[in-house]
Write a protein that holds these residues in place. Structure first.
Motif, PDB file in Angstrom:
ATOM      1  N   LYS A  83     -11.550  37.271 -44.666  1.00 18.34           N
ATOM      2  CA  LYS A  83     -10.799  38.013 -43.646  1.00 18.34           C
ATOM      3  C   LYS A  83     -11.271  39.462 -43.570  1.00 18.34           C
ATOM      4  O   LYS A  83     -11.403  40.021 -42.479  1.00 18.34           O
ATOM      5  N   ALA A  84     -11.535  40.066 -44.716  1.00 16.88           N
ATOM      6  CA  ALA A  84     -12.020  41.446 -44.736  1.00 16.88           C
ATOM      7  C   ALA A  84     -13.392  41.540 -44.074  1.00 16.88           C
ATOM      8  O   ALA A  84     -13.663  42.473 -43.313  1.00 16.88           O
ATOM      9  N   GLU A  85     -14.247  40.561 -44.338  1.00 16.02           N
ATOM     10  CA  GLU A  85     -15.577  40.543 -43.725  1.00 16.02           C
ATOM     11  C   GLU A  85     -15.473  40.446 -42.205  1.00 16.02           C
ATOM     12  O   GLU A  85     -16.190  41.125 -41.472  1.00 16.02           O
ATOM     13  N   GLN A  86     -14.549  39.628 -41.718  1.00 12.92           N
ATOM     14  CA  GLN A  86     -14.361  39.488 -40.274  1.00 12.92           C
ATOM     15  C   GLN A  86     -13.885  40.795 -39.660  1.00 12.92           C
ATOM     16  O   GLN A  86     -14.339  41.184 -38.583  1.00 12.92           O
ATOM     17  N   LYS A  87     -12.988  41.506 -40.339  1.00 13.12           N
ATOM     18  CA  LYS A  87     -12.507  42.792 -39.830  1.00 13.12           C
ATOM     19  C   LYS A  87     -13.624  43.819 -39.782  1.00 13.12           C
ATOM     20  O   LYS A  87     -13.752  44.564 -38.815  1.00 13.12           O
ATOM     21  N   VAL A  88     -14.434  43.868 -40.841  1.00 14.58           N
ATOM     22  CA  VAL A  88     -15.540  44.826 -40.889  1.00 14.58           C
ATOM     23  C   VAL A  88     -16.543  44.517 -39.783  1.00 14.58           C
ATOM     24  O   VAL A  88     -17.027  45.422 -39.101  1.00 14.58           O
ATOM     25  N   ALA A  89     -16.839  43.242 -39.581  1.00 15.91           N
ATOM     26  CA  ALA A  89     -17.796  42.857 -38.553  1.00 15.91           C
ATOM     27  C   ALA A  89     -17.320  43.299 -37.173  1.00 15.91           C
ATOM     28  O   ALA A  89     -18.118  43.731 -36.340  1.00 15.91           O
TER      29      ALA A  89
END
Length: 78
Positions: free
Chosen positions: A52-58
């Motif tokens: 989820k954090a990776e998706q937000k950063v992307a």
């Protein structure tokens, strides 16, 4: 009353404790199985949180024209 789900940091710290105990090899079989099950659940929770954090950063990465551009985390320079 349902128990509170641990934060990412709490789950990771507990997972580290579990791994250390299992690596010692002195845990009785039944307890080891329980720790393994708990560790597996914590690992899944941590993995989901990281995804989820990776998706937000992307979504927040700026593109050349200022618009957000999705870029896989592996390709980002840290």
């Amino acid at each position: 009353m349902p128990t509170k789900k641990p934060t990412f940091e709490e789950a990771l710290a507990r997972l580290e404790v579990i791994v250390a105990r299992l690596e010692q090899g002195e845990v009785p079989l039944e307890e080891a199985l329980g720790l393994f099950e708990e560790g597996t659940a914590l690992m899944k929770q941590c993995s989901t949180a990281l995804d989820k954090a990776e998706q937000k950063v992307a979504k927040l990465l700026p593109g050349l024209n200022g618009a957000a551009v999705e870029e896989p985390m592996e390709e980002m320079e840290l």
